[in-house]
Design a protein around this motif. Structure first.
Motif, mmCIF file in Angstrom:
data_model
loop_
_atom_site.group_PDB
_atom_site.id
_atom_site.type_symbol
_atom_site.label_atom_id
_atom_site.label_comp_id
_atom_site.label_asym_id
_atom_site.label_seq_id
_atom_site.Cartn_x
_atom_site.Cartn_y
_atom_site.Cartn_z
ATOM 1 N N GLU A 166 0.907 -1.004 0.163
ATOM 2 C CA GLU A 166 -0.254 -0.140 -0.062
ATOM 3 C C GLU A 166 0.525 1.531 -0.504
ATOM 4 O O GLU A 166 0.264 2.221 -0.467
ATOM 5 N N LEU A 167 1.720 1.026 1.252
ATOM 6 C CA LEU A 167 3.505 2.543 0.739
ATOM 7 C C LEU A 167 3.887 2.949 -0.739
ATOM 8 O O LEU A 167 3.639 4.056 -0.788
ATOM 9 N N LEU A 168 3.755 1.823 -1.237
ATOM 10 C CA LEU A 168 4.808 1.531 -1.885
ATOM 11 C C LEU A 168 3.340 2.321 -3.520
ATOM 12 O O LEU A 168 3.866 3.437 -4.405
ATOM 13 N N GLU A 169 2.783 1.623 -3.166
ATOM 14 C CA GLU A 169 0.958 2.185 -4.012
ATOM 15 C C GLU A 169 1.056 3.883 -4.022
ATOM 16 O O GLU A 169 0.926 4.588 -5.211
ATOM 17 N N THR A 170 0.884 4.360 -3.264
ATOM 18 C CA THR A 170 0.888 5.851 -2.074
ATOM 19 C C THR A 170 1.633 6.359 -2.953
ATOM 20 O O THR A 170 1.892 7.443 -3.337
ATOM 21 N N ILE A 171 3.371 5.808 -2.662
ATOM 22 C CA ILE A 171 4.398 6.699 -3.174
ATOM 23 C C ILE A 171 4.146 6.473 -4.492
ATOM 24 O O ILE A 171 5.196 7.914 -5.125
ATOM 25 N N ILE A 172 3.964 5.772 -5.601
ATOM 26 C CA ILE A 172 3.714 5.915 -6.531
ATOM 27 C C ILE A 172 2.577 6.644 -7.801
ATOM 28 O O ILE A 172 2.609 7.962 -8.376
ATOM 29 N N LYS A 173 1.907 6.683 -6.699
ATOM 30 C CA LYS A 173 0.700 8.013 -6.546
ATOM 31 C C LYS A 173 0.941 9.093 -6.848
ATOM 32 O O LYS A 173 0.674 10.227 -6.796
ATOM 33 N N ARG A 174 1.251 9.621 -5.462
ATOM 34 C CA ARG A 174 1.732 10.478 -5.043
ATOM 35 C C ARG A 174 3.272 11.576 -6.590
ATOM 36 O O ARG A 174 3.068 12.340 -6.345
ATOM 37 N N ASP A 175 3.559 10.678 -6.779
ATOM 38 C CA ASP A 175 5.005 10.926 -7.434
ATOM 39 C C ASP A 175 4.422 11.583 -8.747
ATOM 40 O O ASP A 175 5.034 12.714 -8.962
ATOM 41 N N TYR A 176 2.952 10.371 -9.038
ATOM 42 C CA TYR A 176 2.566 10.652 -10.321
ATOM 43 C C TYR A 176 2.328 12.563 -10.115
ATOM 44 O O TYR A 176 2.295 12.940 -11.259
ATOM 45 N N ILE A 177 0.882 12.410 -9.406
ATOM 46 C CA ILE A 177 0.638 13.692 -8.662
ATOM 47 C C ILE A 177 0.997 15.395 -8.355
ATOM 48 O O ILE A 177 1.164 15.719 -9.611
ATOM 49 N N ASP A 178 1.928 14.923 -7.933
ATOM 50 C CA ASP A 178 3.668 15.798 -7.666
ATOM 51 C C ASP A 178 3.879 15.787 -8.683
ATOM 52 O O ASP A 178 4.582 16.944 -8.823
ATOM 53 N N SER A 179 4.589 15.258 -10.046
ATOM 54 C CA SER A 179 5.134 15.129 -11.341
ATOM 55 C C SER A 179 4.261 16.518 -11.878
ATOM 56 O O SER A 179 5.074 16.319 -13.402
ATOM 57 N N ASN A 180 3.372 15.675 -12.231
ATOM 58 C CA ASN A 180 2.236 15.819 -13.122
ATOM 59 C C ASN A 180 1.150 17.316 -12.917
ATOM 60 O O ASN A 180 0.774 17.711 -13.862
ATOM 61 N N ARG A 181 1.127 17.359 -12.070
ATOM 62 C CA ARG A 181 0.271 18.662 -11.529
ATOM 63 C C ARG A 181 0.282 20.461 -12.268
ATOM 64 O O ARG A 181 1.702 20.296 -12.473
ATOM 65 N N GLU A 182 -0.161 21.052 -12.374
ATOM 66 C CA GLU A 182 -0.001 22.365 -13.965
ATOM 67 C C GLU A 182 0.472 22.955 -12.617
ATOM 68 O O GLU A 182 1.599 24.053 -13.450
ATOM 69 N N ILE A 183 0.451 23.435 -11.703
ATOM 70 C CA ILE A 183 1.575 24.251 -11.331
ATOM 71 C C ILE A 183 2.885 24.175 -9.837
ATOM 72 O O ILE A 183 2.666 22.899 -9.779
ATOM 73 N N ASN A 184 4.021 24.686 -10.230
ATOM 74 C CA ASN A 184 4.386 24.159 -9.779
ATOM 75 C C ASN A 184 5.072 22.801 -9.505
ATOM 76 O O ASN A 184 5.063 22.122 -8.558
ATOM 77 N N PRO A 185 5.074 21.579 -10.705
ATOM 78 C CA PRO A 185 5.338 20.477 -10.433
ATOM 79 C C PRO A 185 6.744 19.757 -10.091
ATOM 80 O O PRO A 185 7.590 20.691 -9.430
ATOM 81 N N LEU A 186 6.522 19.040 -9.438
ATOM 82 C CA LEU A 186 8.373 18.512 -8.953
ATOM 83 C C LEU A 186 8.710 17.962 -10.236
ATOM 84 O O LEU A 186 8.635 17.555 -11.223
ATOM 85 N N THR A 187 9.983 18.526 -10.622
ATOM 86 C CA THR A 187 11.428 19.017 -11.352
ATOM 87 C C THR A 187 12.170 19.384 -10.483
ATOM 88 O O THR A 187 12.633 19.907 -9.524
ATOM 89 N N LYS A 188 13.287 18.696 -11.877
ATOM 90 C CA LYS A 188 14.868 18.988 -11.291
ATOM 91 C C LYS A 188 15.328 20.266 -11.972
ATOM 92 O O LYS A 188 14.938 20.760 -12.880
ATOM 93 N N ALA A 189 15.375 20.930 -10.803
ATOM 94 C CA ALA A 189 16.173 22.557 -11.354
ATOM 95 C C ALA A 189 17.251 22.300 -12.306
ATOM 96 O O ALA A 189 18.094 21.189 -12.639
ATOM 97 N N ALA A 190 17.405 23.146 -13.495
ATOM 98 C CA ALA A 190 18.426 22.786 -14.303
ATOM 99 C C ALA A 190 19.814 22.727 -13.937
ATOM 100 O O ALA A 190 20.860 22.551 -14.278
ATOM 101 N N ASP A 191 20.146 24.074 -12.407
ATOM 102 C CA ASP A 191 20.956 23.857 -12.313
ATOM 103 C C ASP A 191 21.385 23.356 -10.792
ATOM 104 O O ASP A 191 22.182 23.157 -9.626
#
Ligand code: DC
Length: 221
Positions: A166-191
């Motif tokens: 369950e924990l693994l599923e939650t993490i994968i789901k959160r990664d997806y939402i955090d990385s794909n949201r419209e505003i300030n998604p999780l992404t590595k800064a270029a620098d």
């Protein structure tokens, strides 16, 4: 001397443990921005406010006061840290963190803290938004399996019973939402410097970051 350090990365990558240790080394104030999103989630859930009820959320945000005392978040005068890592909060926080009104208020508070103190902040949008001009940016990563394993051990140690799958599923789901949201998604800064900590222990990651800051502190100021 002004110094700010940004640490971004997905859930369970070890950001907070590592940021606290780096903070000690350079006498920085540690700000766990995830706990701020968790605090709003806690309040919203308590008041039965859904993420899409933006007017109610805005009112809640207007009435909310939060600050850090040592490493602990004080929410409307109360230390709520023990509640913030409960699975109900973890399962819902990404949905509230995707809302513009929530992000506007919390980013504003975070930037105000960084103007006042030498800080190390961890989160998802620190290097890209909150501390865009930071002297030092790191992007901490690890495989989803390894991150779920770390969260599992952490919760079990606190006496909270959880199911690993369950924990693994939650993490994968959160990664997806955090990385794909419209505003300030999780992404590595270029620098930002990316660190894959899958096969590194905490000491090795801290040593890498501390060394990098020490080697660059003079000409980055
Ligand atoms: O770091 P954490 O797992 O405690 O963060 C909780 C949630 O808050 C995470 O799912 C995404 C969100 N978050 C965010 O959107 N931006 C930040 N700067 C920090 C956290």
């Amino acid at each position: 001397m002004r110094i700010t350090v940004a640490i971004d990365g997905p859930a369970g990558a070890g950001k907070s443990t590592i940021a606290k240790l780096v903070a000690k080394e350079f006498d920085l104030i540690y700000i766990n921005t995830g706990s701020m999103y968790r605090a709003i989630t806690l309040l919203a859930l308590t008041k039965n406010i859904e993420p899409f009820e933006v007017e109610k959320l805005q009112k809640l945000l207007d009435d909310t006061d939060m600050y850090f005392k040592k490493d602990r978040l004080i929410l409307n005068g109360e230390d709520v840290n023990d509640e913030l890592t409960l699975p109900t909060i973890s399962n819902n926080v990404s949905n509230y963190a995707a809302i513009k009104e929530v992000r506007d208020k919390l980013v504003f508070l975070q930037q105000k803290m960084a103007q006042k103190f030498n800080v190390i902040m961890d989160g998802r949008d620190i290097g890209t938004v909150v501390l865009k001009d930071s002297n030092f940016k790191f992007y901490l990563n690890a495989t989803a399996d390894e991150r779920a394993k770390r969260r599992y051990d952490e919760l079990i140690e606190k006496g909270i019973e959880v199911d690993y799958r369950e924990l693994l599923e939650t993490i994968i789901k959160r990664d997806y939402i955090d990385s794909n949201r419209e505003i300030n998604p999780l992404t590595k800064a270029a620098d930002a410097i990316e660190i894959d900590s899958t096969n590194m222990n905490i000491e090795e990651v801290v040593e890498f970051i501390v060394k990098h800051i020490k080697n660059n502190i003079n000409y980055r100021m």
